[in-house]
Design an enzyme around this catalytic site. Structure first.
Site, short mmCIF file in Angstrom:
data_model
loop_
_atom_site.label_atom_id
_atom_site.label_comp_id
_atom_site.label_asym_id
_atom_site.label_seq_id
_atom_site.Cartn_x
_atom_site.Cartn_y
_atom_site.Cartn_z
N ARG A 105 0.85 -1.19 0.00
CA ARG A 105 0.00 0.00 0.00
C ARG A 105 0.89 1.23 0.00
O ARG A 105 1.67 1.44 0.92
CB ARG A 105 -0.93 0.01 1.22
CG ARG A 105 -1.76 1.28 1.32
CD ARG A 105 -2.63 1.35 2.56
NE ARG A 105 -3.31 2.64 2.61
CZ ARG A 105 -3.26 3.47 3.66
NH1 ARG A 105 -2.59 3.12 4.75
NH2 ARG A 105 -3.87 4.64 3.62
N HIS A 136 -3.27 10.94 0.45
CA HIS A 136 -2.71 10.75 1.80
C HIS A 136 -2.20 12.10 2.28
O HIS A 136 -1.01 12.30 2.54
CB HIS A 136 -1.60 9.70 1.78
CG HIS A 136 -1.33 9.11 3.13
ND1 HIS A 136 -1.37 7.75 3.41
CD2 HIS A 136 -0.99 9.70 4.29
CE1 HIS A 136 -1.06 7.55 4.68
NE2 HIS A 136 -0.84 8.71 5.24
N GLU A 156 -7.38 8.34 6.04
CA GLU A 156 -7.68 9.01 7.31
C GLU A 156 -8.28 10.41 7.16
O GLU A 156 -7.75 11.41 7.64
CB GLU A 156 -6.43 9.08 8.21
CG GLU A 156 -5.94 7.72 8.62
CD GLU A 156 -4.92 7.75 9.75
OE1 GLU A 156 -4.60 8.82 10.26
OE2 GLU A 156 -4.43 6.65 10.10
N ASN A 178 -7.29 1.88 9.98
CA ASN A 178 -5.94 2.13 10.51
C ASN A 178 -6.08 2.13 12.02
O ASN A 178 -6.79 2.97 12.58
CB ASN A 178 -5.42 3.49 10.05
CG ASN A 178 -5.19 3.55 8.54
OD1 ASN A 178 -5.31 2.54 7.85
ND2 ASN A 178 -4.88 4.72 8.03
N TYR A 186 -4.14 1.99 15.86
CA TYR A 186 -2.92 2.10 16.65
C TYR A 186 -3.17 1.89 18.13
O TYR A 186 -2.38 1.24 18.81
CB TYR A 186 -2.26 3.46 16.41
CG TYR A 186 -1.70 3.56 15.02
CD1 TYR A 186 -2.46 4.07 13.97
CD2 TYR A 186 -0.43 3.07 14.74
CE1 TYR A 186 -1.95 4.12 12.68
CE2 TYR A 186 0.08 3.12 13.45
CZ TYR A 186 -0.69 3.65 12.44
OH TYR A 186 -0.20 3.70 11.16
N GLU A 218 -3.52 -0.14 8.28
CA GLU A 218 -2.33 0.31 9.02
C GLU A 218 -2.36 -0.20 10.44
O GLU A 218 -3.41 -0.17 11.07
CB GLU A 218 -2.26 1.85 9.10
CG GLU A 218 -1.73 2.53 7.88
CD GLU A 218 -1.69 4.04 8.06
OE1 GLU A 218 -1.49 4.53 9.19
OE2 GLU A 218 -1.93 4.73 7.05
#
Ligand code: GCO
Length: 446
Positions: free
Chosen positions: A75, A119, A164, A286, A288, A360
């Site tokens: 990606r 992005h 995002e 994504n 985290y 991600e």
């Protein structure tokens, strides 16, 4: 220890983005990040991405690193101002040629190219004409998507429209801590709507070009209330709306969360929502960390979390999540939160939820012998497997990131790569986590 056995057709990958790794800024049009990084103080180490990892000139070496890692997909993002220096009009042929060569290199290596069309690197000319506050930018973005699909669509089947939009709205336009540096607070909401509209129009353009495998990648995480008190749970619910539901509800349910729709600038909101909720082939997450949120702190002090300072004017304030290890970035390592997020998504969106892909997941730690990154990845892959066993339809997992790279307002201080980059020599050195992941993937039954 190896990782659990995932389905034989599970899609393994690594993720990067154009502005964070390409460099060669002098060979493309300017973006909002070029302008933002020239302002002293905006980037904590005073750096820019003018050179970054020089991936633009070293992409063959990087594709070889991806191939040796053994993942099936890569990606990356296409830089809008590298293809269309002013955002529209004439194509910068050398710019589009770069992505053509990159896709050919990936295909020759047996790696599936998965381009993200946006992005965060909005062409500066588009920004100066109003950027994402202007509805017209959504149309310009769809035109750009058509240009890229026309050139790459014969070899690229899997596309990601936006990366995002939630963070680009919050950090770039509400808080001003990312490019373009707008501090609009809730006046940034039109930026959310116009990005969603851009997504919907780009889906239409990609389908017209024959694309059949389209997704979006948004940042999501569980929002935990600081306490069971009504004011804390209300604050956490509100943050959940801003971080998670503001984007996922229109995309997956065709409606904004209660009360948000009428705040959006639209000549015909129902028509816009039909465009925005065009069927997706998969939805990228994504992930985290979780976030703990409570009512604004009594002294009204700005609260810092994951490198972001929230102003006291907002009706919620993040709280420390203690009791877990933290990365060099201060982010708590809570793998179970990934399982919680995915099962909550499945429960909230039900049949409206297409297959999921973790687009991600990763962490920042120093050093080549990065055992903490191995522990982070192993923990999150076990948590992902628990979601699969609970019946969540997850089809793939991409590590952020292949290379250490330009970490936005942090500059080069945060190293997320499986591969170390020496920014003086640009030499790449695979870390222990790279070797660990390669062995873990080899242990996956075909
Ligand atoms: C994104 C992410 C990446 C960051 C990574 C670590 O927008 O996908 O912000 O670009 O580098 O999430 O912060």
């Amino acid at each position: 220890a190896a990782i659990p056995q995932f389905p034989h057709d599970f899609l393994w990958g690594v993720s990067t983005s154009a502005h964070q790794i390409e460099g060669a800024a002098d060979e493309r049009g300017a973006s909002v990040w070029d302008a933002f990084t020239t302002v002293p103080g905006n980037v904590k180490d005073g750096s820019t991405a003018a050179v970054a990892c020089d991936h633009y000139h070293r992409y063959r070496e990087d594709v070889a690193l991806i191939r040796e890692l053994g993942v099936g997909a890569y990606r990356f993002s296409v830089s809008w101002p590298r293809v269309l220096p002013t955002g529209s009009g004439s194509v910068h042929t050398a710019g589009l040629d770069f992505y053509d060569r990159l896709v050919d290199e990936l295909c020759a290596a047996g790696i599936r190219p998965v381009p993200t069309l946006f992005h965060w690197d909005t062409p500066l000319v588009v920004q100066e004409a109003g950027g994402w506050l202007k509805r017209d930018t959504a149309e310009r973005f769809a035109d750009y998507a058509a240009v890229v699909a026309a050139r790459l669509g014969d070899r690229v089947t899997r596309w990601i429209t936006l990366n995002e939009p939630a963070e680009h709205t919050l950090l770039g336009h509400a808080l001003g801590q990312h490019a373009p540096g707008e501090r609009l607070l809730f006046d940034a909401l039109p930026v959310a709507h116009h990005q969603l509209l851009a997504h919907g129009l780009a889906v239409r353009a990609l389908r017209a070009a024959g694309a059949s495998d389209i997704g979006i990648a948004n940042s999501h995480g569980p929002t935990w209330p600081a306490s069971a008190d009504a004011e804390d749970t209300a604050a956490a619910d509100f943050y959940d709306i801003l971080l998670n539901r503001l984007f996922a509800d229109p995309l997956l349910l065709g409606q904004y969360p209660d009360g948000i729709g009428e705040l959006m600038p639209s000549p015909d909101l129902a028509a816009d929502l039909r465009t925005i909720s065009a069927p997706l082939d998969w939805y990228g997450i994504n992930f985290y960390q979780p976030t703990k949120v409570g009512a604004p702190l009594p002294e009204g002090t700005a609260a810092e979390f994951s490198g972001v300072t929230l102003p006291p004017e907002l009706p919620f304030s993040p709280r420390e999540i203690d009791g877990y290890p933290v990365t060099d970035f201060g982010w708590p390592v809570v793998p179970d939160a990934l399982t919680e997020l995915l099962t909550a998504f499945r429960d909230r969106y039900g049949d409206g939820l297409p297959p999921l892909v973790i687009t991600e997941n990763g962490c920042s730690y120093e050093g080549l012998d990065d055992q903490e990154r191995i522990d982070y990845l192993e923990g999150h892959l076990r948590a992902l497997h628990r979601a699969l066993e609970a019946g969540v339809d997850v089809r793939g997992y991409f590590v952020w990131s292949l290379l250490d790279n330009f970490e936005w307002a942090e500059g080069y201080r945060r190293r997320f790569g499986l591969v170390h980059v020496d920014y003086d020599t640009l030499e790449r050195t695979p870390k222990a986590s790279y070797d660990w992941l390669r062995e873990a993937l080899r242990a996956q039954r075909p």
